[in-house]
Motif scaffolding. Structure first.
Motif, PDB file in Angstrom:
ATOM      1  N   PRO A  36       0.837  -1.202   0.000  1.00  0.00           N
ATOM      2  CA  PRO A  36       0.000   0.000   0.000  1.00  0.00           C
ATOM      3  C   PRO A  36       0.868   1.246   0.000  1.00  0.00           C
ATOM      4  O   PRO A  36       1.906   1.307   0.652  1.00  0.00           O
ATOM      5  N   GLY A  37       0.459   2.256  -0.763  1.00  0.00           N
ATOM      6  CA  GLY A  37       1.194   3.516  -0.799  1.00  0.00           C
ATOM      7  C   GLY A  37       0.360   4.566  -1.512  1.00  0.00           C
ATOM      8  O   GLY A  37      -0.352   4.224  -2.477  1.00  0.00           O
ATOM      9  N   PRO A  38       0.428   5.828  -1.069  1.00  0.00           N
ATOM     10  CA  PRO A  38      -0.416   6.873  -1.682  1.00  0.00           C
ATOM     11  C   PRO A  38      -0.103   7.083  -3.156  1.00  0.00           C
ATOM     12  O   PRO A  38      -0.924   7.624  -3.881  1.00  0.00           O
ATOM     13  N   CYS A  55       3.048  -3.571   5.101  1.00  0.00           N
ATOM     14  CA  CYS A  55       2.501  -2.336   5.669  1.00  0.00           C
ATOM     15  C   CYS A  55       3.636  -1.406   6.067  1.00  0.00           C
ATOM     16  O   CYS A  55       4.378  -1.685   7.022  1.00  0.00           O
ATOM     17  N   GLY A  56       3.763  -0.313   5.361  1.00  0.00           N
ATOM     18  CA  GLY A  56       4.792   0.674   5.706  1.00  0.00           C
ATOM     19  C   GLY A  56       4.288   1.635   6.771  1.00  0.00           C
ATOM     20  O   GLY A  56       3.091   1.702   7.055  1.00  0.00           O
ATOM     21  N   ARG A  57       5.237   2.361   7.362  1.00  0.00           N
ATOM     22  CA  ARG A  57       4.922   3.434   8.326  1.00  0.00           C
ATOM     23  C   ARG A  57       5.958   4.534   8.120  1.00  0.00           C
ATOM     24  O   ARG A  57       6.749   4.458   7.175  1.00  0.00           O
ATOM     25  N   TYR A  58       5.899   5.546   8.969  1.00  0.00           N
ATOM     26  CA  TYR A  58       6.857   6.674   8.828  1.00  0.00           C
ATOM     27  C   TYR A  58       6.734   7.298   7.428  1.00  0.00           C
ATOM     28  O   TYR A  58       5.614   7.388   6.898  1.00  0.00           O
ATOM     29  N   GLU A  59       7.849   7.611   6.802  1.00  0.00           N
ATOM     30  CA  GLU A  59       7.800   8.211   5.451  1.00  0.00           C
ATOM     31  C   GLU A  59       7.771   7.144   4.379  1.00  0.00           C
ATOM     32  O   GLU A  59       7.796   7.435   3.181  1.00  0.00           O
ATOM     33  N   GLY A  60       7.802   5.880   4.786  1.00  0.00           N
ATOM     34  CA  GLY A  60       7.775   4.793   3.802  1.00  0.00           C
ATOM     35  C   GLY A  60       8.973   3.873   3.923  1.00  0.00           C
ATOM     36  O   GLY A  60       9.792   4.007   4.837  1.00  0.00           O
ATOM     37  N   LEU A  61       9.064   2.911   2.988  1.00  0.00           N
ATOM     38  CA  LEU A  61      10.140   1.904   2.998  1.00  0.00           C
ATOM     39  C   LEU A  61      11.326   2.423   2.172  1.00  0.00           C
ATOM     40  O   LEU A  61      11.145   3.115   1.161  1.00  0.00           O
ATOM     41  N   VAL A  80       2.411  -1.704  -6.113  1.00  0.00           N
ATOM     42  CA  VAL A  80       2.106  -0.666  -5.130  1.00  0.00           C
ATOM     43  C   VAL A  80       0.678  -0.196  -5.412  1.00  0.00           C
ATOM     44  O   VAL A  80       0.343   0.134  -6.553  1.00  0.00           O
ATOM     45  N   VAL A  81      -0.180  -0.248  -4.397  1.00  0.00           N
ATOM     46  CA  VAL A  81      -1.608   0.025  -4.575  1.00  0.00           C
ATOM     47  C   VAL A  81      -2.049   1.103  -3.592  1.00  0.00           C
ATOM     48  O   VAL A  81      -1.675   1.076  -2.418  1.00  0.00           O
ATOM     49  N   SER A  82      -2.831   2.072  -4.091  1.00  0.00           N
ATOM     50  CA  SER A  82      -3.351   3.135  -3.218  1.00  0.00           C
ATOM     51  C   SER A  82      -4.831   2.924  -2.944  1.00  0.00           C
ATOM     52  O   SER A  82      -5.591   2.586  -3.852  1.00  0.00           O
ATOM     53  N   LEU A  83      -5.214   3.161  -1.708  1.00  0.00           N
ATOM     54  CA  LEU A  83      -6.627   3.000  -1.344  1.00  0.00           C
ATOM     55  C   LEU A  83      -7.455   4.168  -1.855  1.00  0.00           C
ATOM     56  O   LEU A  83      -8.657   4.044  -2.077  1.00  0.00           O
ATOM     57  N   VAL A 106      -4.181  10.961   2.462  1.00  0.00           N
ATOM     58  CA  VAL A 106      -2.954  10.449   3.082  1.00  0.00           C
ATOM     59  C   VAL A 106      -3.254   9.774   4.414  1.00  0.00           C
ATOM     60  O   VAL A 106      -3.897  10.361   5.291  1.00  0.00           O
ATOM     61  N   LEU A 107      -2.821   8.535   4.548  1.00  0.00           N
ATOM     62  CA  LEU A 107      -2.924   7.799   5.811  1.00  0.00           C
ATOM     63  C   LEU A 107      -1.555   7.834   6.486  1.00  0.00           C
ATOM     64  O   LEU A 107      -0.570   8.263   5.891  1.00  0.00           O
ATOM     65  N   ASN A 108      -1.477   7.319   7.692  1.00  0.00           N
ATOM     66  CA  ASN A 108      -0.196   7.299   8.421  1.00  0.00           C
ATOM     67  C   ASN A 108       0.589   6.014   8.181  1.00  0.00           C
ATOM     68  O   ASN A 108       1.737   5.891   8.568  1.00  0.00           O
ATOM     69  N   GLY A 109      -0.091   5.075   7.539  1.00  0.00           N
ATOM     70  CA  GLY A 109       0.583   3.793   7.320  1.00  0.00           C
ATOM     71  C   GLY A 109      -0.280   2.900   6.439  1.00  0.00           C
ATOM     72  O   GLY A 109      -1.383   3.305   6.039  1.00  0.00           O
ATOM     73  N   GLY A 110       0.206   1.700   6.174  1.00  0.00           N
ATOM     74  CA  GLY A 110      -0.484   0.802   5.245  1.00  0.00           C
ATOM     75  C   GLY A 110      -1.531  -0.096   5.862  1.00  0.00           C
ATOM     76  O   GLY A 110      -2.305  -0.729   5.153  1.00  0.00           O
ATOM     77  N   GLU A 111      -1.598  -0.151   7.175  1.00  0.00           N
ATOM     78  CA  GLU A 111      -2.473  -1.138   7.833  1.00  0.00           C
ATOM     79  C   GLU A 111      -3.950  -0.929   7.498  1.00  0.00           C
ATOM     80  O   GLU A 111      -4.661  -1.882   7.160  1.00  0.00           O
TER      81      GLU A 111
HETATM   82  C1  JD8 Z   1       1.315   3.297   3.222  1.00  0.00           C
HETATM   83  C2  JD8 Z   1       3.638   5.217   5.262  1.00  0.00           C
HETATM   84  C3  JD8 Z   1       2.563   7.459   5.481  1.00  0.00           C
HETATM   85  C4  JD8 Z   1       2.913   8.416   3.233  1.00  0.00           C
HETATM   86  C5  JD8 Z   1       4.278  10.588   4.373  1.00  0.00           C
HETATM   87  C6  JD8 Z   1       2.299  10.215   5.686  1.00  0.00           C
HETATM   88  C7  JD8 Z   1      -2.505   3.686   0.836  1.00  0.00           C
HETATM   89  N1  JD8 Z   1      -4.371   5.881   0.095  1.00  0.00           N
HETATM   90  C8  JD8 Z   1      -3.303   6.010   0.956  1.00  0.00           C
HETATM   91  N2  JD8 Z   1      -2.949   7.140   1.567  1.00  0.00           N
HETATM   92  N3  JD8 Z   1      -1.845   6.918   2.330  1.00  0.00           N
HETATM   93  C9  JD8 Z   1      -1.481   5.647   2.210  1.00  0.00           C
HETATM   94  C10 JD8 Z   1      -0.269   5.103   2.867  1.00  0.00           C
HETATM   95  C11 JD8 Z   1       0.492   5.971   3.655  1.00  0.00           C
HETATM   96  C12 JD8 Z   1       1.666   5.473   4.217  1.00  0.00           C
HETATM   97  C13 JD8 Z   1       2.074   4.149   3.993  1.00  0.00           C
HETATM   98  C14 JD8 Z   1       0.129   3.777   2.657  1.00  0.00           C
HETATM   99  C15 JD8 Z   1       3.320   3.990   4.656  1.00  0.00           C
HETATM  100  N4  JD8 Z   1       2.612   6.083   4.989  1.00  0.00           N
HETATM  101  C16 JD8 Z   1       3.428   8.341   4.620  1.00  0.00           C
HETATM  102  C17 JD8 Z   1       3.757   9.301   2.379  1.00  0.00           C
HETATM  103  C18 JD8 Z   1       3.787  10.677   3.001  1.00  0.00           C
HETATM  104  N5  JD8 Z   1       3.539   9.654   5.244  1.00  0.00           N
HETATM  105  C19 JD8 Z   1      -2.400   5.017   1.327  1.00  0.00           C
HETATM  106  N6  JD8 Z   1      -2.631   2.645   0.421  1.00  0.00           N
END
Ligand code: JD8
Length: 418
Positions: free
Chosen positions: A106-108, A131-137, A153-156, A160-165
Protein backbone atom coordinates in the motif's frame (compact mmCIF):
# COMPACT_ATOMS: atom_id res chain seq x y z
CA UNK A 1 -6.08 -18.51 -0.61
CA UNK A 2 -3.08 -17.73 1.61
CA UNK A 3 -2.43 -14.16 2.80
CA UNK A 4 0.60 -12.88 4.70
CA UNK A 5 0.74 -9.39 6.24
CA UNK A 6 3.95 -7.82 7.58
CA UNK A 7 3.53 -4.83 9.92
CA UNK A 8 4.97 -3.19 13.04
CA UNK A 9 1.39 -3.03 14.43
CA UNK A 10 0.00 -6.61 14.28
CA UNK A 11 -2.96 -5.65 16.50
CA UNK A 12 -4.13 -3.30 13.76
CA UNK A 13 -5.14 -6.41 11.78
CA UNK A 14 -7.17 -7.90 14.63
CA UNK A 15 -10.47 -6.89 12.97
CA UNK A 16 -9.73 -9.62 10.42
CA UNK A 17 -10.57 -12.14 13.14
CA UNK A 18 -14.15 -10.86 13.12
CA UNK A 19 -17.26 -11.27 10.95
CA UNK A 20 -17.16 -12.86 7.52
CA UNK A 21 -13.37 -12.79 7.22
CA UNK A 22 -12.94 -14.38 10.66
CA UNK A 23 -15.49 -17.07 9.73
CA UNK A 24 -13.74 -17.70 6.38
CA UNK A 25 -10.46 -18.17 8.27
CA UNK A 26 -12.02 -20.60 10.74
CA UNK A 27 -13.58 -22.52 7.82
CA UNK A 28 -10.18 -22.69 6.08
CA UNK A 29 -11.34 -20.74 3.04
CA UNK A 30 -8.51 -18.29 3.64
CA UNK A 31 -5.22 -18.85 5.46
CA UNK A 32 -4.19 -15.45 6.88
CA UNK A 33 -0.91 -14.90 8.75
CA UNK A 34 0.27 -11.64 10.38
CA UNK A 35 3.99 -11.11 10.96
CA UNK A 36 5.62 -8.48 13.23
CA UNK A 37 8.45 -6.74 11.35
CA UNK A 38 10.31 -6.19 14.63
CA UNK A 39 10.74 -9.99 14.87
CA UNK A 40 13.23 -9.55 12.02
CA UNK A 41 15.47 -7.08 13.86
CA UNK A 42 18.50 -8.07 15.91
CA UNK A 43 19.22 -5.01 18.12
CA UNK A 44 18.04 -4.44 21.67
CA UNK A 45 15.66 -1.66 20.54
CA UNK A 46 14.25 -3.76 17.66
CA UNK A 47 14.90 -0.76 15.34
CA UNK A 48 13.00 -0.64 12.05
CA UNK A 49 13.58 2.99 11.04
CA UNK A 50 16.33 5.55 10.58
CA UNK A 51 16.86 9.11 9.32
CA UNK A 52 16.48 9.77 5.56
CA UNK A 53 19.58 10.17 3.42
CA UNK A 54 19.51 13.63 1.85
CA UNK A 55 17.78 15.06 4.92
CA UNK A 56 14.11 15.90 5.32
CA UNK A 57 11.40 15.31 7.89
CA UNK A 58 10.43 11.99 9.37
CA UNK A 59 12.06 8.59 9.35
CA UNK A 60 12.47 5.86 6.72
CA UNK A 61 12.01 2.13 7.24
CA UNK A 62 15.31 0.22 7.14
CA UNK A 63 15.82 -2.35 4.33
CA UNK A 64 17.34 -5.26 6.31
CA UNK A 65 14.36 -6.10 8.54
CA UNK A 66 12.07 -5.99 5.49
CA UNK A 67 14.34 -8.26 3.46
CA UNK A 68 14.42 -10.82 6.27
CA UNK A 69 10.66 -10.56 6.84
CA UNK A 70 9.82 -11.01 3.15
CA UNK A 71 12.28 -13.89 2.80
CA UNK A 72 10.60 -15.47 5.82
CA UNK A 73 7.20 -15.15 4.11
CA UNK A 74 8.63 -16.61 0.89
CA UNK A 75 9.80 -19.63 2.87
CA UNK A 76 6.27 -20.34 4.09
CA UNK A 77 4.45 -23.35 2.60
CA UNK A 78 1.46 -22.68 0.41
CA UNK A 79 -0.78 -25.05 2.35
CA UNK A 80 -2.19 -27.95 0.31
CA UNK A 81 -5.71 -27.35 -0.76
CA UNK A 82 -4.55 -23.97 -1.94
CA UNK A 83 -4.88 -24.38 -5.69
CA UNK A 84 -1.59 -23.18 -7.16
CA UNK A 85 -2.33 -21.65 -10.52
CA UNK A 86 0.68 -21.18 -12.72
CA UNK A 87 0.33 -17.44 -12.27
CA UNK A 88 1.56 -17.86 -8.70
CA UNK A 89 4.27 -20.30 -9.54
CA UNK A 90 7.35 -18.39 -10.52
CA UNK A 91 10.37 -20.09 -11.92
CA UNK A 92 13.44 -18.42 -10.52
CA UNK A 93 17.04 -19.51 -10.53
CA UNK A 94 17.27 -22.11 -13.22
CA UNK A 95 13.82 -23.48 -13.30
CA UNK A 96 13.04 -24.09 -9.64
CA UNK A 97 9.24 -24.42 -9.53
CA UNK A 98 7.61 -23.21 -6.29
CA UNK A 99 4.80 -20.85 -5.42
CA UNK A 100 5.58 -17.28 -4.55
CA UNK A 101 3.07 -14.69 -3.34
CA UNK A 102 2.02 -11.57 -5.21
CA UNK A 103 3.27 -8.73 -3.01
CA UNK A 104 0.95 -5.75 -2.52
CA UNK A 105 2.55 -2.66 -0.96
CA UNK A 106 0.00 0.00 0.00
CA UNK A 107 1.19 3.52 -0.80
CA UNK A 108 -0.42 6.87 -1.68
CA UNK A 109 1.40 6.76 -5.02
CA UNK A 110 0.16 3.34 -6.00
CA UNK A 111 -2.31 2.21 -8.65
CA UNK A 112 -5.88 2.90 -7.49
CA UNK A 113 -7.50 0.00 -5.65
CA UNK A 114 -10.81 -0.88 -7.35
CA UNK A 115 -13.43 -3.61 -7.54
CA UNK A 116 -11.76 -4.77 -10.73
CA UNK A 117 -8.40 -5.09 -8.94
CA UNK A 118 -10.12 -6.80 -6.01
CA UNK A 119 -11.45 -9.44 -8.44
CA UNK A 120 -7.99 -9.82 -10.00
CA UNK A 121 -6.33 -10.33 -6.60
CA UNK A 122 -9.11 -12.65 -5.42
CA UNK A 123 -8.04 -15.02 -8.22
CA UNK A 124 -4.51 -15.30 -6.80
CA UNK A 125 -3.55 -18.32 -4.64
CA UNK A 126 -1.17 -16.32 -2.43
CA UNK A 127 -1.01 -12.63 -1.53
CA UNK A 128 1.44 -10.81 0.74
CA UNK A 129 1.00 -7.27 2.08
CA UNK A 130 3.82 -5.02 3.32
CA UNK A 131 2.50 -2.34 5.67
CA UNK A 132 4.79 0.67 5.71
CA UNK A 133 4.92 3.43 8.33
CA UNK A 134 6.86 6.67 8.83
CA UNK A 135 7.80 8.21 5.45
CA UNK A 136 7.77 4.79 3.80
CA UNK A 137 10.14 1.90 3.00
CA UNK A 138 13.74 2.27 1.77
CA UNK A 139 13.37 2.06 -2.02
CA UNK A 140 15.80 -0.88 -2.18
CA UNK A 141 13.21 -3.06 -0.41
CA UNK A 142 11.11 -2.88 -3.61
CA UNK A 143 14.15 -3.95 -5.68
CA UNK A 144 14.84 -6.85 -3.31
CA UNK A 145 11.22 -8.00 -3.45
CA UNK A 146 10.84 -7.63 -7.23
CA UNK A 147 13.75 -10.03 -7.74
CA UNK A 148 11.75 -12.68 -5.87
CA UNK A 149 8.03 -12.07 -6.58
CA UNK A 150 5.61 -9.79 -8.45
CA UNK A 151 5.20 -6.48 -6.63
CA UNK A 152 2.33 -3.98 -7.01
CA UNK A 153 2.11 -0.67 -5.13
CA UNK A 154 -1.61 0.02 -4.58
CA UNK A 155 -3.35 3.14 -3.22
CA UNK A 156 -6.63 3.00 -1.34
CA UNK A 157 -7.54 6.49 -2.46
CA UNK A 158 -6.39 10.07 -2.96
CA UNK A 159 -5.88 11.00 0.69
CA UNK A 160 -2.95 10.45 3.08
CA UNK A 161 -2.92 7.80 5.81
CA UNK A 162 -0.20 7.30 8.42
CA UNK A 163 0.58 3.79 7.32
CA UNK A 164 -0.48 0.80 5.24
CA UNK A 165 -2.47 -1.14 7.83
CA UNK A 166 -5.83 0.56 7.28
CA UNK A 167 -5.42 0.08 3.54
CA UNK A 168 -4.66 -3.61 4.04
CA UNK A 169 -7.76 -4.03 6.22
CA UNK A 170 -9.92 -2.58 3.44
CA UNK A 171 -8.19 -4.47 0.62
CA UNK A 172 -8.27 -7.84 2.40
CA UNK A 173 -12.00 -7.44 3.13
CA UNK A 174 -12.79 -6.43 -0.47
CA UNK A 175 -10.70 -9.35 -1.83
CA UNK A 176 -11.60 -12.17 0.58
CA UNK A 177 -15.36 -11.55 0.27
CA UNK A 178 -14.97 -12.42 -3.45
CA UNK A 179 -13.40 -15.80 -2.64
CA UNK A 180 -15.99 -18.49 -3.47
CA UNK A 181 -17.85 -19.62 -0.35
CA UNK A 182 -17.00 -16.61 1.81
CA UNK A 183 -20.19 -14.65 1.11
CA UNK A 184 -23.06 -17.10 1.60
CA UNK A 185 -25.27 -15.92 -1.22
CA UNK A 186 -22.92 -15.19 -4.15
CA UNK A 187 -25.95 -13.77 -5.98
CA UNK A 188 -25.79 -10.73 -3.67
CA UNK A 189 -22.30 -9.96 -5.01
CA UNK A 190 -23.67 -9.37 -8.50
CA UNK A 191 -25.83 -6.30 -8.02
CA UNK A 192 -23.38 -4.39 -5.85
CA UNK A 193 -22.04 -0.93 -6.53
CA UNK A 194 -18.97 -0.83 -8.75
CA UNK A 195 -19.72 -4.35 -9.99
CA UNK A 196 -21.48 -3.16 -13.14
CA UNK A 197 -20.76 0.57 -13.08
CA UNK A 198 -23.93 1.59 -11.18
CA UNK A 199 -24.42 2.38 -7.49
CA UNK A 200 -26.76 0.12 -5.50
CA UNK A 201 -30.51 0.77 -5.07
CA UNK A 202 -32.07 1.79 -1.72
CA UNK A 203 -33.06 -1.08 0.58
CA UNK A 204 -35.85 -1.35 3.15
CA UNK A 205 -37.08 -3.85 5.76
CA UNK A 206 -39.96 -4.10 8.27
CA UNK A 207 -41.96 -2.20 9.40
CA UNK A 208 -43.70 -1.25 6.14
CA UNK A 209 -44.63 2.02 7.85
CA UNK A 210 -42.07 3.18 10.40
CA UNK A 211 -43.34 5.47 13.14
CA UNK A 212 -40.23 7.59 13.60
CA UNK A 213 -41.19 9.48 16.74
CA UNK A 214 -44.52 10.55 15.23
CA UNK A 215 -43.22 10.86 11.66
CA UNK A 216 -44.69 8.08 9.57
CA UNK A 217 -42.12 6.78 7.07
CA UNK A 218 -43.63 4.27 4.60
CA UNK A 219 -41.69 1.89 2.40
CA UNK A 220 -42.11 2.66 -1.35
CA UNK A 221 -45.35 0.79 -2.24
CA UNK A 222 -43.77 -0.80 -5.34
CA UNK A 223 -41.69 -2.98 -3.02
CA UNK A 224 -44.85 -4.39 -1.42
CA UNK A 225 -46.51 -5.09 -4.81
CA UNK A 226 -45.07 -8.56 -5.40
CA UNK A 227 -44.60 -7.52 -9.05
CA UNK A 228 -40.96 -8.61 -9.43
CA UNK A 229 -40.57 -7.19 -12.94
CA UNK A 230 -41.81 -3.78 -11.80
CA UNK A 231 -39.64 -3.97 -8.68
CA UNK A 232 -36.57 -4.78 -10.83
CA UNK A 233 -37.36 -1.81 -13.10
CA UNK A 234 -37.83 0.52 -10.11
CA UNK A 235 -34.57 -0.66 -8.56
CA UNK A 236 -32.70 -0.18 -11.84
CA UNK A 237 -34.13 3.34 -12.15
CA UNK A 238 -33.08 4.07 -8.57
CA UNK A 239 -29.54 2.88 -9.38
CA UNK A 240 -29.42 5.16 -12.40
CA UNK A 241 -30.73 8.20 -10.52
CA UNK A 242 -28.38 7.65 -7.58
CA UNK A 243 -25.41 7.17 -9.86
CA UNK A 244 -26.32 10.30 -11.82
CA UNK A 245 -26.64 12.28 -8.58
CA UNK A 246 -23.60 10.96 -6.70
CA UNK A 247 -21.20 9.55 -9.31
CA UNK A 248 -21.94 11.07 -12.70
CA UNK A 249 -18.39 10.07 -13.71
CA UNK A 250 -19.60 6.45 -13.66
CA UNK A 251 -22.48 7.37 -15.97
CA UNK A 252 -20.32 9.21 -18.46
CA UNK A 253 -17.81 6.55 -19.15
CA UNK A 254 -14.77 7.92 -20.91
CA UNK A 255 -15.18 6.69 -24.44
CA UNK A 256 -12.49 4.29 -25.49
CA UNK A 257 -11.19 7.09 -27.66
CA UNK A 258 -11.59 6.49 -31.40
CA UNK A 259 -15.00 6.65 -33.04
CA UNK A 260 -16.92 7.21 -29.80
CA UNK A 261 -14.87 10.10 -28.52
CA UNK A 262 -16.81 12.64 -30.56
CA UNK A 263 -20.15 11.43 -29.24
CA UNK A 264 -21.94 12.07 -25.94
CA UNK A 265 -22.13 8.68 -24.30
CA UNK A 266 -23.91 7.69 -21.09
CA UNK A 267 -25.86 4.89 -19.45
CA UNK A 268 -29.40 4.76 -20.83
CA UNK A 269 -32.46 5.62 -18.74
CA UNK A 270 -36.13 4.83 -19.24
CA UNK A 271 -36.44 8.20 -20.98
CA UNK A 272 -34.29 6.85 -23.80
CA UNK A 273 -36.66 3.91 -24.47
CA UNK A 274 -38.75 5.51 -27.26
CA UNK A 275 -35.67 6.52 -29.27
CA UNK A 276 -34.06 3.14 -28.66
CA UNK A 277 -37.18 1.48 -30.07
CA UNK A 278 -36.94 3.68 -33.15
CA UNK A 279 -33.22 3.03 -33.60
CA UNK A 280 -33.56 -0.74 -33.27
CA UNK A 281 -36.38 -0.78 -35.81
CA UNK A 282 -34.14 1.17 -38.23
CA UNK A 283 -31.05 -0.95 -37.58
CA UNK A 284 -32.64 -4.39 -37.92
CA UNK A 285 -34.46 -3.84 -41.21
CA UNK A 286 -31.28 -4.92 -43.07
CA UNK A 287 -30.97 -8.00 -40.82
CA UNK A 288 -34.61 -8.83 -41.48
CA UNK A 289 -34.03 -8.61 -45.22
CA UNK A 290 -30.71 -10.52 -44.98
CA UNK A 291 -32.26 -13.30 -42.91
CA UNK A 292 -35.59 -13.24 -44.76
CA UNK A 293 -37.68 -12.80 -41.61
CA UNK A 294 -39.25 -9.91 -39.74
CA UNK A 295 -39.65 -12.13 -36.65
CA UNK A 296 -36.53 -10.72 -34.95
CA UNK A 297 -36.84 -9.34 -31.38
CA UNK A 298 -35.66 -5.78 -32.26
CA UNK A 299 -38.36 -5.64 -34.96
CA UNK A 300 -41.23 -7.05 -32.90
CA UNK A 301 -40.51 -5.71 -29.39
CA UNK A 302 -42.90 -3.21 -27.81
CA UNK A 303 -41.92 -0.06 -25.92
CA UNK A 304 -42.48 -1.98 -22.66
CA UNK A 305 -40.13 -4.69 -23.92
CA UNK A 306 -37.48 -2.04 -24.52
CA UNK A 307 -38.04 -0.65 -21.02
CA UNK A 308 -37.72 -4.16 -19.58
CA UNK A 309 -34.47 -4.55 -21.53
CA UNK A 310 -33.12 -1.47 -19.79
CA UNK A 311 -33.58 -3.28 -16.50
CA UNK A 312 -32.20 -6.64 -17.58
CA UNK A 313 -29.07 -5.15 -19.14
CA UNK A 314 -26.84 -2.15 -18.56
CA UNK A 315 -27.42 -0.16 -21.73
CA UNK A 316 -25.28 2.69 -23.12
CA UNK A 317 -26.44 5.32 -25.59
CA UNK A 318 -24.40 7.74 -27.69
CA UNK A 319 -25.79 10.99 -29.06
CA UNK A 320 -24.56 13.37 -31.71
CA UNK A 321 -26.05 16.83 -31.46
CA UNK A 322 -28.75 15.35 -29.27
CA UNK A 323 -29.68 12.63 -31.81
CA UNK A 324 -29.46 9.07 -30.52
CA UNK A 325 -27.09 7.53 -33.07
CA UNK A 326 -25.68 4.44 -31.35
CA UNK A 327 -26.24 2.04 -28.50
CA UNK A 328 -25.08 -1.22 -27.00
CA UNK A 329 -25.77 -3.25 -23.87
CA UNK A 330 -24.19 -5.88 -21.72
CA UNK A 331 -25.00 -8.22 -18.85
CA UNK A 332 -23.75 -11.37 -17.14
CA UNK A 333 -25.22 -14.40 -18.90
CA UNK A 334 -28.12 -15.60 -16.71
CA UNK A 335 -26.79 -19.16 -16.79
CA UNK A 336 -23.07 -18.33 -16.45
CA UNK A 337 -21.99 -15.16 -14.53
CA UNK A 338 -18.44 -15.40 -15.93
CA UNK A 339 -19.81 -14.86 -19.44
CA UNK A 340 -20.63 -11.29 -20.51
CA UNK A 341 -23.32 -10.94 -23.15
CA UNK A 342 -22.57 -8.15 -25.63
CA UNK A 343 -25.88 -7.29 -27.26
CA UNK A 344 -28.09 -4.96 -29.22
CA UNK A 345 -25.18 -3.18 -30.91
CA UNK A 346 -26.85 -0.42 -32.91
CA UNK A 347 -25.57 2.31 -35.24
CA UNK A 348 -27.88 4.71 -37.06
CA UNK A 349 -28.02 3.57 -40.73
CA UNK A 350 -26.44 6.81 -41.96
CA UNK A 351 -23.42 6.21 -39.73
CA UNK A 352 -22.88 2.53 -40.44
CA UNK A 353 -19.53 1.54 -41.96
CA UNK A 354 -17.66 4.21 -39.95
CA UNK A 355 -16.23 1.78 -37.37
CA UNK A 356 -18.77 2.87 -34.75
CA UNK A 357 -20.20 -0.64 -34.45
CA UNK A 358 -16.80 -2.13 -33.66
CA UNK A 359 -16.07 0.71 -31.19
CA UNK A 360 -19.35 0.11 -29.33
CA UNK A 361 -18.68 -3.65 -29.18
CA UNK A 362 -15.23 -3.01 -27.71
CA UNK A 363 -16.67 -0.46 -25.28
CA UNK A 364 -19.31 -2.89 -23.98
CA UNK A 365 -16.56 -5.50 -23.56
CA UNK A 366 -14.60 -3.05 -21.38
CA UNK A 367 -17.58 -2.70 -19.06
CA UNK A 368 -17.55 -6.37 -18.17
CA UNK A 369 -16.84 -7.01 -14.46
CA UNK A 370 -13.29 -8.19 -13.79
CA UNK A 371 -14.26 -11.80 -13.12
CA UNK A 372 -15.80 -12.21 -16.56
CA UNK A 373 -13.72 -14.56 -18.72
CA UNK A 374 -15.79 -14.92 -21.88
CA UNK A 375 -17.68 -12.60 -24.22
CA UNK A 376 -20.81 -13.86 -25.99
CA UNK A 377 -22.94 -12.38 -28.76
CA UNK A 378 -25.38 -13.64 -31.37
CA UNK A 379 -26.67 -12.49 -34.75
CA UNK A 380 -28.72 -13.69 -37.70
CA UNK A 381 -27.24 -16.81 -39.35
CA UNK A 382 -27.25 -14.99 -42.68
CA UNK A 383 -25.84 -11.70 -41.36
CA UNK A 384 -22.53 -12.35 -43.17
CA UNK A 385 -21.17 -8.78 -42.79
CA UNK A 386 -21.71 -8.79 -39.04
CA UNK A 387 -20.37 -12.33 -38.63
CA UNK A 388 -17.23 -11.27 -40.55
CA UNK A 389 -16.84 -8.22 -38.28
CA UNK A 390 -17.20 -10.32 -35.13
CA UNK A 391 -14.72 -12.90 -36.40
CA UNK A 392 -12.22 -10.14 -37.22
CA UNK A 393 -12.69 -9.00 -33.62
CA UNK A 394 -11.67 -12.43 -32.34
CA UNK A 395 -15.06 -14.07 -31.90
CA UNK A 396 -15.55 -17.63 -33.04
CA UNK A 397 -18.74 -19.45 -33.94
CA UNK A 398 -19.86 -21.40 -30.90
CA UNK A 399 -20.07 -25.15 -31.31
CA UNK A 400 -23.18 -25.27 -29.12
CA UNK A 401 -26.47 -25.04 -31.02
CA UNK A 402 -27.86 -21.49 -30.98
CA UNK A 403 -30.63 -20.84 -28.47
CA UNK A 404 -32.72 -18.81 -30.91
CA UNK A 405 -33.78 -20.29 -34.23
CA UNK A 406 -32.19 -18.60 -37.29
CA UNK A 407 -29.29 -17.19 -35.26
CA UNK A 408 -25.67 -18.08 -34.69
CA UNK A 409 -23.78 -17.55 -31.41
CA UNK A 410 -20.17 -16.43 -31.17
CA UNK A 411 -17.83 -16.34 -28.19
CA UNK A 412 -14.41 -14.91 -27.43
CA UNK A 413 -12.08 -15.54 -24.49
CA UNK A 414 -11.26 -12.35 -22.59
CA UNK A 415 -7.66 -11.29 -22.87
CA UNK A 416 -6.24 -9.74 -19.67
CA UNK A 417 -5.06 -6.16 -20.35
CA UNK A 418 -3.10 -5.78 -17.05
C1 JD8 B 1 1.32 3.30 3.22
C2 JD8 B 1 3.64 5.22 5.26
C3 JD8 B 1 2.56 7.46 5.48
C4 JD8 B 1 2.91 8.42 3.23
C5 JD8 B 1 4.28 10.59 4.37
C6 JD8 B 1 2.30 10.22 5.69
C7 JD8 B 1 -2.51 3.69 0.84
N1 JD8 B 1 -4.37 5.88 0.10
C8 JD8 B 1 -3.30 6.01 0.96
N2 JD8 B 1 -2.95 7.14 1.57
N3 JD8 B 1 -1.84 6.92 2.33
C9 JD8 B 1 -1.48 5.65 2.21
C10 JD8 B 1 -0.27 5.10 2.87
C11 JD8 B 1 0.49 5.97 3.66
C12 JD8 B 1 1.67 5.47 4.22
C13 JD8 B 1 2.07 4.15 3.99
C14 JD8 B 1 0.13 3.78 2.66
C15 JD8 B 1 3.32 3.99 4.66
N4 JD8 B 1 2.61 6.08 4.99
C16 JD8 B 1 3.43 8.34 4.62
C17 JD8 B 1 3.76 9.30 2.38
C18 JD8 B 1 3.79 10.68 3.00
N5 JD8 B 1 3.54 9.65 5.24
C19 JD8 B 1 -2.40 5.02 1.33
N6 JD8 B 1 -2.63 2.65 0.42
Amino acid sequence: MRLDVVTIFPDYLAPLDLSLIGKARREGLVDLHVHDLRDFTHDRHRTVDDTPFGGGAGMVMKPQPWAEALDHVLAQPLASGNVVDMASTRRTQEGLGYAVPRLIVPGPGGVPFSQALAHELAAEAWLAFACGRYEGLDERVYEHAAERMPVTVVSLGDYVLNGGEVAVLAMVEAIVRLVPGVVGNAESLVEESHEDGLLEYPVYTKPAVWDDRGTERPVPPILLSGNHCAIAQWRHQQRLERTAARRPDLLHPSATGGALAALDGRVATAADAPELLTLQRACWVDQGRANDTWDIPPLVETLDDVRAGLTAYTTWVWRSGGRLVASGRGRRAPDDPTTWEVARLMVAPDLQGTGLGRAIMEFVETRAPADVTTFWLNTGHRSERLIRMYKKAGYRLSAAPARHQGTVELTKKRRRTS
